[in-house]
Design an enzyme around this catalytic site. Sequence first.
Site, PDB file in Angstrom:
ATOM      1  N   SER A   1     -10.661 -10.073  -6.527  1.00  0.00           N
ATOM      2  CA  SER A   1     -11.670  -9.533  -7.424  1.00  0.00           C
ATOM      3  C   SER A   1     -11.241  -8.149  -7.944  1.00  0.00           C
ATOM      4  O   SER A   1     -10.175  -8.017  -8.531  1.00  0.00           O
ATOM      5  CB  SER A   1     -13.031  -9.493  -6.719  1.00  0.00           C
TER       6      SER A   1
ATOM      7  N   ASP B   1     -17.020 -19.679 -11.302  1.00  0.00           N
ATOM      8  CA  ASP B   1     -17.190 -18.262 -10.965  1.00  0.00           C
ATOM      9  C   ASP B   1     -18.242 -17.642 -11.881  1.00  0.00           C
ATOM     10  O   ASP B   1     -18.080 -17.606 -13.101  1.00  0.00           O
ATOM     11  CB  ASP B   1     -15.856 -17.529 -11.121  1.00  0.00           C
TER      12      ASP B   1
ATOM     13  N   HIS C   1     -17.549 -17.206  -7.083  1.00  0.00           N
ATOM     14  CA  HIS C   1     -16.768 -15.986  -6.911  1.00  0.00           C
ATOM     15  C   HIS C   1     -16.502 -15.655  -5.448  1.00  0.00           C
ATOM     16  O   HIS C   1     -15.484 -15.050  -5.127  1.00  0.00           O
ATOM     17  CB  HIS C   1     -17.507 -14.812  -7.563  1.00  0.00           C
TER      18      HIS C   1
END
Length: 291
Positions: free
Chosen positions: A173, A238, A267
Site C-alpha cells: 500500500s 480493492d 485491499h
Amino acid sequence: MAKSQWATFKTLFNIFCCPPIPSRITNKLAFVPPDPTYVLLDHPDGQGKIFRPLESAEWQFGSSELENIEAFSCTTKNKESIYVLSLIRKNSYKYTIMFSHGNAVDLGQMSSFLTYLANELKCNIFCYDYSGYGASSGRPSESNLYADAEAAFECLLQRAMLKPEEVILYGQSIGTVPTIDLATKVKCAGVILHCPLMSGMRIAFPKTKDTWFFDSFPSIDKAKNIESPVLVIHGTDDEVINICHGQNIFKQCPKTVDPLWVPGAGHNDIEMYPIYIERLHKFIEQDLPYS
C-alpha cells in the site's frame, strides 16, 4: 464549446482555480499512525531494545518466537530516529526481505504477520516504522517516508553485512511509495509491490491522467527506472486503491514477472488467499535471477 474541450477546461479549472492542497491529500491518503501497539524495553547488555507487543497487537506466537526479534533504532538524513524490527535467524537464508508496511499499522501490529512470513518463505525479515509511527520520532511526511526507507536499507546492509543483491524490497500500500523510490536508487534482488498506487492525485481524483507539479507520491513516473525484477500484487476488488493502479505500475516497470491479480480480493485481505503465499514462493524460488 465541444464536449472534449469542455472536459479539458473543467479539468484545468479544478486544478488551477481550485487546487487541492498536497499536504492534505498526503495526510488523508497515507498517514494515520495508530496508537503504539508495542513497547521497547532496555536490554540488560545495553545492546538494542527488547521488543514487546501490547495486547492490541494481537501477537499470535509464543515467547520463543518473540525472542527471535531484535529491535533497534537508526537515524535518517532528516535527523529522525526510526525503529526497526529484525527477524534475521539464519545466515544460510539466501534473501532478506525489507518490508515497508501500510498506512494505519505499526511494528507491533505487523510482528505476527512478519513472523509468519519469515517462517513460511524461509527468508530473513527487516521492517521499520516510519517517522511518527510507533516509537519512531518526528512526524509523517513524504520527505520523511523516503528518508526512512533509505536509512533502514543502509542499516540493514551494515548490521546484517549484506549486499544489495541479497535483499528483496517489499512494499505494501503506502509502503510501495518508499519501496519504488528506493528501488530506483539501488539494484536489489527483487521488488514486491503489494497494492501499489500511481500517485496521490490519482487516488483523490481517479480521472487524473497526468502528474501535476503539486502531486504527491509520483510512483508511476519512477517505476520505469527500477532495474530489478518486479512482482506486482493487487486485488481485483480493492476498494481503497483500484486495481488500475497496480496494472499501470506493472506496465511501467521494465523487468516485471507474471503479476498476481487476486480475484475477489480487497485491499486488506490478499494475505488470506492461498495463491498469495504460493506466488511469493515462486517469485523467490524461480523468478529471481539467482534462485
